[in-house]
Design a protein around this motif. Sequence first.
Motif, PDB file in Angstrom:
ATOM      1  N   PHE A  24      12.398  -5.270 -25.051  1.00  0.00           N
ATOM      2  CA  PHE A  24      11.276  -6.184 -25.215  1.00  0.00           C
ATOM      3  C   PHE A  24      10.749  -6.559 -23.837  1.00  0.00           C
ATOM      4  CE2 PHE A  24      13.964  -6.483 -28.848  1.00  0.00           C
ATOM      5  CZ  PHE A  24      13.108  -6.640 -29.922  1.00  0.00           C
ATOM      6  N   TRP A  25       9.430  -6.468 -23.661  1.00  0.00           N
ATOM      7  CA  TRP A  25       8.779  -6.916 -22.442  1.00  0.00           C
ATOM      8  C   TRP A  25       8.051  -8.196 -22.806  1.00  0.00           C
ATOM      9  CZ3 TRP A  25       9.739  -1.997 -23.796  1.00  0.00           C
ATOM     10  CH2 TRP A  25      10.317  -1.163 -22.829  1.00  0.00           C
ATOM     11  N   GLU A  26       8.433  -9.282 -22.148  1.00  0.00           N
ATOM     12  CA  GLU A  26       7.985 -10.608 -22.563  1.00  0.00           C
ATOM     13  C   GLU A  26       7.200 -11.314 -21.462  1.00  0.00           C
ATOM     14  OE1 GLU A  26      11.969 -11.341 -25.300  1.00  0.00           O
ATOM     15  OE2 GLU A  26      11.887 -12.194 -23.286  1.00  0.00           O
ATOM     16  N   THR A  27       6.285 -12.169 -21.913  1.00  0.00           N
ATOM     17  CA  THR A  27       5.543 -13.048 -21.018  1.00  0.00           C
ATOM     18  C   THR A  27       5.938 -14.483 -21.334  1.00  0.00           C
ATOM     19  OG1 THR A  27       3.658 -11.563 -20.844  1.00  0.00           O
ATOM     20  CG2 THR A  27       3.245 -13.877 -20.353  1.00  0.00           C
ATOM     21  N   VAL A  28       6.296 -15.232 -20.303  1.00  0.00           N
ATOM     22  CA  VAL A  28       6.631 -16.647 -20.480  1.00  0.00           C
ATOM     23  C   VAL A  28       5.329 -17.416 -20.668  1.00  0.00           C
ATOM     24  CG1 VAL A  28       7.669 -18.682 -19.423  1.00  0.00           C
ATOM     25  CG2 VAL A  28       8.760 -16.445 -19.166  1.00  0.00           C
ATOM     26  N   LEU A  29       5.243 -18.180 -21.749  1.00  0.00           N
ATOM     27  CA  LEU A  29       4.049 -18.961 -22.065  1.00  0.00           C
ATOM     28  C   LEU A  29       4.188 -20.417 -21.652  1.00  0.00           C
ATOM     29  CD1 LEU A  29       3.397 -17.563 -25.650  1.00  0.00           C
ATOM     30  CD2 LEU A  29       2.314 -16.845 -23.505  1.00  0.00           C
ATOM     31  N   VAL A  30       5.376 -20.989 -21.854  1.00  0.00           N
ATOM     32  CA  VAL A  30       5.629 -22.395 -21.543  1.00  0.00           C
ATOM     33  C   VAL A  30       7.001 -22.497 -20.896  1.00  0.00           C
ATOM     34  CG1 VAL A  30       5.882 -24.734 -22.472  1.00  0.00           C
ATOM     35  CG2 VAL A  30       4.274 -23.143 -23.549  1.00  0.00           C
ATOM     36  N   ALA A  31       7.051 -23.180 -19.771  1.00  0.00           N
ATOM     37  CA  ALA A  31       8.322 -23.450 -19.102  1.00  0.00           C
ATOM     38  C   ALA A  31       8.283 -24.916 -18.658  1.00  0.00           C
ATOM     39  CB  ALA A  31       8.527 -22.515 -17.923  1.00  0.00           C
ATOM     40  N   GLU A  32       8.634 -25.804 -19.561  1.00  0.00           N
ATOM     41  CA  GLU A  32       8.681 -27.240 -19.276  1.00  0.00           C
ATOM     42  C   GLU A  32      10.124 -27.609 -18.974  1.00  0.00           C
ATOM     43  OE1 GLU A  32       7.121 -29.573 -22.485  1.00  0.00           O
ATOM     44  OE2 GLU A  32       5.195 -28.537 -22.444  1.00  0.00           O
ATOM     45  N   PRO A  33      10.428 -27.888 -17.714  1.00  0.00           N
ATOM     46  CA  PRO A  33      11.820 -28.166 -17.349  1.00  0.00           C
ATOM     47  C   PRO A  33      12.489 -29.177 -18.274  1.00  0.00           C
ATOM     48  CG  PRO A  33      10.475 -28.005 -15.401  1.00  0.00           C
ATOM     49  CD  PRO A  33       9.531 -27.964 -16.583  1.00  0.00           C
ATOM     50  N   ASP A  34      13.697 -28.805 -18.687  1.00  0.00           N
ATOM     51  CA  ASP A  34      14.588 -29.645 -19.492  1.00  0.00           C
ATOM     52  C   ASP A  34      14.070 -29.904 -20.902  1.00  0.00           C
ATOM     53  OD1 ASP A  34      15.652 -29.692 -16.954  1.00  0.00           O
ATOM     54  OD2 ASP A  34      15.270 -31.810 -16.622  1.00  0.00           O
ATOM     55  N   THR A  35      12.971 -29.256 -21.313  1.00  0.00           N
ATOM     56  CA  THR A  35      12.361 -29.568 -22.601  1.00  0.00           C
ATOM     57  C   THR A  35      12.062 -28.344 -23.457  1.00  0.00           C
ATOM     58  OG1 THR A  35      11.306 -31.488 -21.584  1.00  0.00           O
ATOM     59  CG2 THR A  35      10.422 -30.774 -23.680  1.00  0.00           C
ATOM     60  N   ARG A  36      11.267 -27.399 -22.914  1.00  0.00           N
ATOM     61  CA  ARG A  36      10.828 -26.249 -23.716  1.00  0.00           C
ATOM     62  C   ARG A  36      10.749 -24.991 -22.875  1.00  0.00           C
ATOM     63  NH1 ARG A  36       5.444 -26.498 -26.797  1.00  0.00           N
ATOM     64  NH2 ARG A  36       4.681 -27.227 -24.794  1.00  0.00           N
ATOM     65  N   TYR A  37      11.055 -23.864 -23.544  1.00  0.00           N
ATOM     66  CA  TYR A  37      10.922 -22.544 -22.941  1.00  0.00           C
ATOM     67  C   TYR A  37      10.402 -21.621 -24.039  1.00  0.00           C
ATOM     68  CZ  TYR A  37      12.117 -18.504 -20.024  1.00  0.00           C
ATOM     69  OH  TYR A  37      12.070 -17.364 -19.267  1.00  0.00           O
ATOM     70  N   VAL A  38       9.212 -21.053 -23.829  1.00  0.00           N
ATOM     71  CA  VAL A  38       8.541 -20.266 -24.868  1.00  0.00           C
ATOM     72  C   VAL A  38       8.059 -18.953 -24.261  1.00  0.00           C
ATOM     73  CG1 VAL A  38       6.646 -20.230 -26.555  1.00  0.00           C
ATOM     74  CG2 VAL A  38       7.743 -22.418 -25.949  1.00  0.00           C
TER      75      VAL A  38
ATOM     76  N   ARG B 180       6.488 -14.742 -25.407  1.00  0.00           N
ATOM     77  CA  ARG B 180       6.025 -13.804 -26.436  1.00  0.00           C
ATOM     78  C   ARG B 180       6.376 -12.391 -26.013  1.00  0.00           C
ATOM     79  NH1 ARG B 180       0.374 -14.303 -24.249  1.00  0.00           N
ATOM     80  NH2 ARG B 180       0.280 -12.454 -22.935  1.00  0.00           N
ATOM     81  N   THR B 181       6.542 -11.540 -26.987  1.00  0.00           N
ATOM     82  CA  THR B 181       6.772 -10.133 -26.715  1.00  0.00           C
ATOM     83  C   THR B 181       5.420  -9.446 -26.632  1.00  0.00           C
ATOM     84  OG1 THR B 181       8.933 -10.105 -27.774  1.00  0.00           O
ATOM     85  CG2 THR B 181       7.782  -8.005 -27.638  1.00  0.00           C
ATOM     86  N   ASP B 182       5.180  -8.792 -25.509  1.00  0.00           N
ATOM     87  CA  ASP B 182       3.942  -8.048 -25.324  1.00  0.00           C
ATOM     88  C   ASP B 182       4.086  -6.595 -25.748  1.00  0.00           C
ATOM     89  OD1 ASP B 182       2.537 -10.231 -24.125  1.00  0.00           O
ATOM     90  OD2 ASP B 182       3.693  -9.878 -22.306  1.00  0.00           O
ATOM     91  N   ARG B 183       5.316  -6.082 -25.613  1.00  0.00           N
ATOM     92  CA  ARG B 183       5.568  -4.685 -25.941  1.00  0.00           C
ATOM     93  C   ARG B 183       7.029  -4.548 -26.316  1.00  0.00           C
ATOM     94  NH1 ARG B 183       6.559  -0.114 -22.086  1.00  0.00           N
ATOM     95  NH2 ARG B 183       6.443  -1.720 -20.488  1.00  0.00           N
ATOM     96  N   THR B 184       7.307  -3.679 -27.283  1.00  0.00           N
ATOM     97  CA  THR B 184       8.687  -3.424 -27.695  1.00  0.00           C
ATOM     98  C   THR B 184       8.801  -2.019 -28.261  1.00  0.00           C
ATOM     99  OG1 THR B 184      10.530  -4.168 -29.078  1.00  0.00           O
ATOM    100  CG2 THR B 184       8.328  -4.416 -30.009  1.00  0.00           C
ATOM    101  N   ASN B 185      10.002  -1.493 -28.244  1.00  0.00           N
ATOM    102  CA  ASN B 185      10.258  -0.219 -28.901  1.00  0.00           C
ATOM    103  C   ASN B 185      10.833  -0.433 -30.304  1.00  0.00           C
ATOM    104  OD1 ASN B 185      12.855  -1.048 -28.296  1.00  0.00           O
ATOM    105  ND2 ASN B 185      13.497   0.912 -27.426  1.00  0.00           N
ATOM    106  N   ALA B 186      10.953  -1.685 -30.732  1.00  0.00           N
ATOM    107  CA  ALA B 186      11.470  -1.995 -32.071  1.00  0.00           C
ATOM    108  C   ALA B 186      10.413  -1.607 -33.105  1.00  0.00           C
ATOM    109  CB  ALA B 186      11.811  -3.473 -32.179  1.00  0.00           C
ATOM    110  N   PRO B 187      10.772  -0.780 -34.063  1.00  0.00           N
ATOM    111  CA  PRO B 187       9.781  -0.312 -35.034  1.00  0.00           C
ATOM    112  C   PRO B 187       9.287  -1.422 -35.957  1.00  0.00           C
ATOM    113  CG  PRO B 187      11.978   0.503 -35.598  1.00  0.00           C
ATOM    114  CD  PRO B 187      12.093  -0.206 -34.281  1.00  0.00           C
ATOM    115  N   GLY B 188       7.991  -1.417 -36.203  1.00  0.00           N
ATOM    116  CA  GLY B 188       7.398  -2.317 -37.184  1.00  0.00           C
ATOM    117  C   GLY B 188       6.965  -3.670 -36.667  1.00  0.00           C
TER     118      GLY B 188
END
Length: 140
Positions: free
Chosen positions: A54-68, A70-78
């Motif tokens: 999985f190649w991911e982009t970090v969308l939210v990095a709020e220290p001590d609170t949230r880490y979000v 998304r997968t931009d690309r994957t070899n996982a089928p479907g």
Amino acid sequence: MRMAFGAEVAAPPAAVYRELAERGEDWPDWFGPLVAVARTPQGRQVRLRGGGQFWETVLVAEPDTRYVYRTDRTNAPGVTALVEAWLLVPAGGATRVRWTVGTDGTALYRAVLRAARPAIGRAFRDAMRALERRLTLPEG
């Protein structure tokens, strides 16, 4: 499809967040399904047991609170969409960790994921126990 899992970790949110967001390369040490995590300019590349990537982009990095991210690309089928969010809530000297996975894909992918939900939940709970050990046991 949405799946959410929760657990309490006997460590403060700052320590849990540091493992999630700042020490990503160490995830395989405590999250069993992962074999490698490497930083990329946008986020990270994750390799799973069995060969999934999985190649991911970090969308939210709020220290001590949230880490979000998304997968931009994957070899996982479907898979057509995948976002994961980690929410950290203080609980005394501990942290309530909530991992939410939002995903979409082919009918077969969704069916496989529904069937795998109990195993994914176990993997999450095992990971939280391993993370807790990592954060609370003295190094030796």
